[in-house]
Design a protein around this motif. Sequence first.
Motif, PDB file in Angstrom:
ATOM      1  N   ASN A  59     -40.461  -1.531  20.786  1.00  0.00           N
ATOM      2  CA  ASN A  59     -39.942  -0.818  21.956  1.00  0.00           C
ATOM      3  C   ASN A  59     -41.068  -0.559  22.969  1.00  0.00           C
ATOM      4  O   ASN A  59     -42.113  -0.018  22.624  1.00  0.00           O
ATOM      5  CB  ASN A  59     -39.350   0.520  21.458  1.00  0.00           C
ATOM      6  CG  ASN A  59     -38.513   1.206  22.521  1.00  0.00           C
ATOM      7  OD1 ASN A  59     -38.247   0.637  23.583  1.00  0.00           O
ATOM      8  ND2 ASN A  59     -38.081   2.432  22.237  1.00  0.00           N
ATOM      9  N   HIS A  60     -40.840  -0.957  24.218  1.00  0.00           N
ATOM     10  CA  HIS A  60     -41.875  -0.813  25.249  1.00  0.00           C
ATOM     11  C   HIS A  60     -41.256  -0.875  26.637  1.00  0.00           C
ATOM     12  O   HIS A  60     -40.060  -1.141  26.778  1.00  0.00           O
ATOM     13  CB  HIS A  60     -42.918  -1.947  25.108  1.00  0.00           C
ATOM     14  CG  HIS A  60     -42.377  -3.292  25.467  1.00  0.00           C
ATOM     15  ND1 HIS A  60     -41.498  -3.996  24.673  1.00  0.00           N
ATOM     16  CD2 HIS A  60     -42.544  -4.078  26.571  1.00  0.00           C
ATOM     17  CE1 HIS A  60     -41.178  -5.147  25.243  1.00  0.00           C
ATOM     18  NE2 HIS A  60     -41.792  -5.212  26.400  1.00  0.00           N
ATOM     19  N   THR A  61     -42.066  -0.618  27.665  1.00  0.00           N
ATOM     20  CA  THR A  61     -41.672  -0.943  29.038  1.00  0.00           C
ATOM     21  C   THR A  61     -42.618  -2.053  29.511  1.00  0.00           C
ATOM     22  O   THR A  61     -43.635  -2.308  28.869  1.00  0.00           O
ATOM     23  CB  THR A  61     -41.797   0.262  30.002  1.00  0.00           C
ATOM     24  OG1 THR A  61     -43.187   0.447  30.315  1.00  0.00           O
ATOM     25  CG2 THR A  61     -41.219   1.529  29.391  1.00  0.00           C
ATOM     26  N   ASP A  62     -42.271  -2.686  30.624  1.00  0.00           N
ATOM     27  CA  ASP A  62     -43.109  -3.797  31.098  1.00  0.00           C
ATOM     28  C   ASP A  62     -44.188  -3.347  32.082  1.00  0.00           C
ATOM     29  O   ASP A  62     -44.797  -4.178  32.750  1.00  0.00           O
ATOM     30  CB  ASP A  62     -42.228  -4.872  31.724  1.00  0.00           C
ATOM     31  CG  ASP A  62     -41.367  -5.554  30.679  1.00  0.00           C
ATOM     32  OD1 ASP A  62     -41.861  -5.749  29.554  1.00  0.00           O
ATOM     33  OD2 ASP A  62     -40.202  -5.875  30.979  1.00  0.00           O
ATOM     34  N   TYR A  63     -44.398  -2.050  32.197  1.00  0.00           N
ATOM     35  CA  TYR A  63     -45.423  -1.540  33.108  1.00  0.00           C
ATOM     36  C   TYR A  63     -46.766  -1.474  32.398  1.00  0.00           C
ATOM     37  O   TYR A  63     -46.884  -0.843  31.354  1.00  0.00           O
ATOM     38  CB  TYR A  63     -45.046  -0.133  33.584  1.00  0.00           C
ATOM     39  CG  TYR A  63     -43.924  -0.083  34.604  1.00  0.00           C
ATOM     40  CD1 TYR A  63     -43.301  -1.238  35.035  1.00  0.00           C
ATOM     41  CD2 TYR A  63     -43.507   1.127  35.142  1.00  0.00           C
ATOM     42  CE1 TYR A  63     -42.283  -1.190  35.978  1.00  0.00           C
ATOM     43  CE2 TYR A  63     -42.496   1.187  36.086  1.00  0.00           C
ATOM     44  CZ  TYR A  63     -41.879   0.028  36.495  1.00  0.00           C
ATOM     45  OH  TYR A  63     -40.887   0.088  37.423  1.00  0.00           O
TER      46      TYR A  63
ATOM     47  N   TYR B 191     -31.638  -9.368  33.413  1.00  0.00           N
ATOM     48  CA  TYR B 191     -32.733  -8.955  34.280  1.00  0.00           C
ATOM     49  C   TYR B 191     -32.922  -7.455  34.101  1.00  0.00           C
ATOM     50  O   TYR B 191     -31.985  -6.686  34.280  1.00  0.00           O
ATOM     51  CB  TYR B 191     -32.420  -9.295  35.738  1.00  0.00           C
ATOM     52  CG  TYR B 191     -33.527  -8.886  36.689  1.00  0.00           C
ATOM     53  CD1 TYR B 191     -34.678  -9.654  36.790  1.00  0.00           C
ATOM     54  CD2 TYR B 191     -33.417  -7.734  37.452  1.00  0.00           C
ATOM     55  CE1 TYR B 191     -35.709  -9.270  37.645  1.00  0.00           C
ATOM     56  CE2 TYR B 191     -34.441  -7.350  38.307  1.00  0.00           C
ATOM     57  CZ  TYR B 191     -35.584  -8.126  38.396  1.00  0.00           C
ATOM     58  OH  TYR B 191     -36.609  -7.745  39.235  1.00  0.00           O
ATOM     59  N   PHE B 192     -34.115  -7.045  33.665  1.00  0.00           N
ATOM     60  CA  PHE B 192     -34.356  -5.610  33.485  1.00  0.00           C
ATOM     61  C   PHE B 192     -35.586  -5.174  34.275  1.00  0.00           C
ATOM     62  O   PHE B 192     -36.521  -5.939  34.483  1.00  0.00           O
ATOM     63  CB  PHE B 192     -34.448  -5.212  32.007  1.00  0.00           C
ATOM     64  CG  PHE B 192     -35.198  -6.167  31.110  1.00  0.00           C
ATOM     65  CD1 PHE B 192     -34.554  -7.240  30.520  1.00  0.00           C
ATOM     66  CD2 PHE B 192     -36.550  -5.970  30.846  1.00  0.00           C
ATOM     67  CE1 PHE B 192     -35.242  -8.110  29.688  1.00  0.00           C
ATOM     68  CE2 PHE B 192     -37.248  -6.836  30.001  1.00  0.00           C
ATOM     69  CZ  PHE B 192     -36.586  -7.910  29.428  1.00  0.00           C
ATOM     70  N   THR B 193     -35.536  -3.915  34.720  1.00  0.00           N
ATOM     71  CA  THR B 193     -36.509  -3.480  35.725  1.00  0.00           C
ATOM     72  C   THR B 193     -36.725  -1.969  35.645  1.00  0.00           C
ATOM     73  O   THR B 193     -36.160  -1.301  34.778  1.00  0.00           O
ATOM     74  CB  THR B 193     -36.011  -3.913  37.129  1.00  0.00           C
ATOM     75  OG1 THR B 193     -36.966  -3.558  38.108  1.00  0.00           O
ATOM     76  CG2 THR B 193     -34.674  -3.292  37.481  1.00  0.00           C
TER      77      THR B 193
ATOM     78  N   TRP C 119     -36.578   0.802  28.731  1.00  0.00           N
ATOM     79  CA  TRP C 119     -37.114   0.567  27.388  1.00  0.00           C
ATOM     80  C   TRP C 119     -36.391  -0.604  26.723  1.00  0.00           C
ATOM     81  O   TRP C 119     -35.162  -0.682  26.745  1.00  0.00           O
ATOM     82  CB  TRP C 119     -36.925   1.810  26.509  1.00  0.00           C
ATOM     83  CG  TRP C 119     -37.655   3.024  26.990  1.00  0.00           C
ATOM     84  CD1 TRP C 119     -38.263   3.209  28.202  1.00  0.00           C
ATOM     85  CD2 TRP C 119     -37.837   4.242  26.252  1.00  0.00           C
ATOM     86  NE1 TRP C 119     -38.820   4.458  28.271  1.00  0.00           N
ATOM     87  CE2 TRP C 119     -38.574   5.124  27.085  1.00  0.00           C
ATOM     88  CE3 TRP C 119     -37.465   4.664  24.976  1.00  0.00           C
ATOM     89  CZ2 TRP C 119     -38.928   6.406  26.676  1.00  0.00           C
ATOM     90  CZ3 TRP C 119     -37.819   5.950  24.573  1.00  0.00           C
ATOM     91  CH2 TRP C 119     -38.553   6.810  25.419  1.00  0.00           C
ATOM     92  N   HIS C 120     -37.151  -1.461  26.074  1.00  0.00           N
ATOM     93  CA  HIS C 120     -36.523  -2.629  25.425  1.00  0.00           C
ATOM     94  C   HIS C 120     -37.435  -3.178  24.334  1.00  0.00           C
ATOM     95  O   HIS C 120     -38.632  -2.878  24.303  1.00  0.00           O
ATOM     96  CB  HIS C 120     -36.207  -3.708  26.464  1.00  0.00           C
ATOM     97  CG  HIS C 120     -37.419  -4.214  27.197  1.00  0.00           C
ATOM     98  ND1 HIS C 120     -38.015  -3.503  28.223  1.00  0.00           N
ATOM     99  CD2 HIS C 120     -38.169  -5.336  27.053  1.00  0.00           C
ATOM    100  CE1 HIS C 120     -39.071  -4.169  28.675  1.00  0.00           C
ATOM    101  NE2 HIS C 120     -39.195  -5.286  27.978  1.00  0.00           N
ATOM    102  N   TRP C 121     -36.848  -3.990  23.448  1.00  0.00           N
ATOM    103  CA  TRP C 121     -37.629  -4.605  22.370  1.00  0.00           C
ATOM    104  C   TRP C 121     -36.944  -5.888  21.914  1.00  0.00           C
ATOM    105  O   TRP C 121     -35.807  -6.167  22.320  1.00  0.00           O
ATOM    106  CB  TRP C 121     -37.811  -3.635  21.201  1.00  0.00           C
ATOM    107  CG  TRP C 121     -36.523  -3.213  20.529  1.00  0.00           C
ATOM    108  CD1 TRP C 121     -35.921  -3.800  19.452  1.00  0.00           C
ATOM    109  CD2 TRP C 121     -35.682  -2.110  20.902  1.00  0.00           C
ATOM    110  NE1 TRP C 121     -34.760  -3.133  19.131  1.00  0.00           N
ATOM    111  CE2 TRP C 121     -34.596  -2.093  20.000  1.00  0.00           C
ATOM    112  CE3 TRP C 121     -35.742  -1.133  21.917  1.00  0.00           C
ATOM    113  CZ2 TRP C 121     -33.570  -1.143  20.076  1.00  0.00           C
ATOM    114  CZ3 TRP C 121     -34.732  -0.195  21.984  1.00  0.00           C
ATOM    115  CH2 TRP C 121     -33.670  -0.199  21.078  1.00  0.00           C
TER     116      TRP C 121
HETATM  117 FE   LIG Z   1     -40.966  -6.546  27.820  1.00  0.00          FE
END
Ligand SMILES: [Fe+2]
Length: 417
Positions: A257-261, A325-327, A331-333
Motif C-alpha cells: 500500500n502506497h501513494t505515487d508521491y 487512471y489514479f491520481t 492509496w493503492h497496492w
Molecule cells: Fe503506485
Amino acid sequence: MFTLPHQFEFLSDAWLDEARRFLERETVQRKDRLGGRPFSVAERFINAPPHMTCADNVAQWSMRYDGDKVTVAREFDENADQRIEGDYQAALTAAQFVGLLAPGAMKAMLRELRAVYGKDRLPRIAGSLPDPQANELMGHLHDHLGRRTVENPDLAHRAAAQGLTANIREMEETGYTVIEKAISPDFAEDVRHATLRALSEHNTISLQWMLYHGREIELLALNPKMMTLIDASLGRGAVIASLSAIRKGPGPGFIPNHTDYSHVPEPYPEFAMTGVGVWALEDWTAASGPTWIIPGSHRMRRAPRPGEGHNGGVPIEMPKGSAVYFTSGVWHWQGDRTEPGERVTLHMHYNRGILRSLEPKKVDPLHRNPPRLGEMLGEDDWFDKMAGIGRDHVRFQHMLQLHKFTDQKKREILETA
Ligand SMILES: [Fe+2]
C-alpha cells in the motif's frame, strides 16, 4: 487559437494555409507522376468546439487538382471524388495520426478510432481516388499536417465527445477512474507482445523507458482518452515521469500500500501532482492480481503509515484493453495473484508539468508523432529552455493560456454535475 507558432488546430485557418502551401509545392514537384489527372477531396465535420467559431460548429474544407493547378477552399465540395464526413473530435484524433501510408496503418487507425469513439462516430468515406499517386500525395499531406496538429484544447467539449465527463467527476470524488476498452483487443495484444519482447530482450520482469521500446507503445502513450484524464487531473503540459512495464506471475503482490508521491511534503496539496494510468493487457479479475485502490483515500492527503490496514480497498476489475487512471495521492497496492499465468502491464506515470521527471526524456520519436507527444516530453513549456539571450516567453504564454482555458473548462465539468 491555442497553439505554438509551428502548430495548429485541426481545420483552423492556419491548418488550411499549411495544407494549401504543401499541396501547391508538392503538385509542382510531382507533376510528372500525377500525369495531369484531376482529383478532388472534401471533408466536413460536425460538432467542432465553439472556440473554433465555425458556422453552426461545422468545420469543412476541400481541395481540387485540375491536372495542372491546385485550389484549396474553405467550402465543402459535394462533387469531390472523395468525401469524408463525421464528428470533429473523432476526425481530429485521425488527423493526429502520423504514418498513414505504412502497411496496415489506415485499417489499424480506424480500428482504434472505433474503440475510442464507437462505430457511429467513425468518419464516413464516400467515393475514392482512383489514382495511386493522388492517394499517396494525400497520405503525405495527412502526415505533414498530423505532425503539427494539436489536441482539442476545450477539455469539456473533448471529454463530452469521448464520453468521459462522468469519469472526470468520479476521479475528483474517488481519486481514480476506469476507462473500459479504450483500445481494441487486437491492439492490446500487439502492445502485450511489444512489452514482452522488451522484457525478454533485457531478461527482466520490469523495465523503464518503455516509450522507446516500439511503435506500439508510442501509439498507446497517445491514447486520446488517457490524455483527457491526464489533462483533467494534472493540467496541460503534464510530462512523462516514467513509463514502465511489469510482468507478474502467481503469488503475493510485491508492491505494498502506497501513494505515487515521492518527497511530496504532507499534507499533500489539494491539486493532483501525479497520475498513473495502468493498461490491462489481459482481463483483470480479483484472482489475476490487479491493482487495489482505496476510493477517496486521496482526501487524507498523506501516505499510509507502516502497518496501516487495507480497509475499504477494492480490486480494479476490467476487461483487456481497459485502463485504470489514479491520481491525487490515492492509496493503492498490487494484489495477490491466485490463478496461474502472467499479468503484463504498462504503467504510464505522468507528473504535473512544473515537476521533475524520473526518466530522462529523449526526443527521437517526435518526428513520427503529433505535437501531443512533444508536450508530454516537455517540448511545449518553457522549463529547461532558458537561453543566454533570455526566457522562452512564447512557450510561457502558450502554456499559461492553455492552463487558463483548461481550468475554466474543468470547472464547467465539475460545476454542472
Ligand atoms: Fe503506485
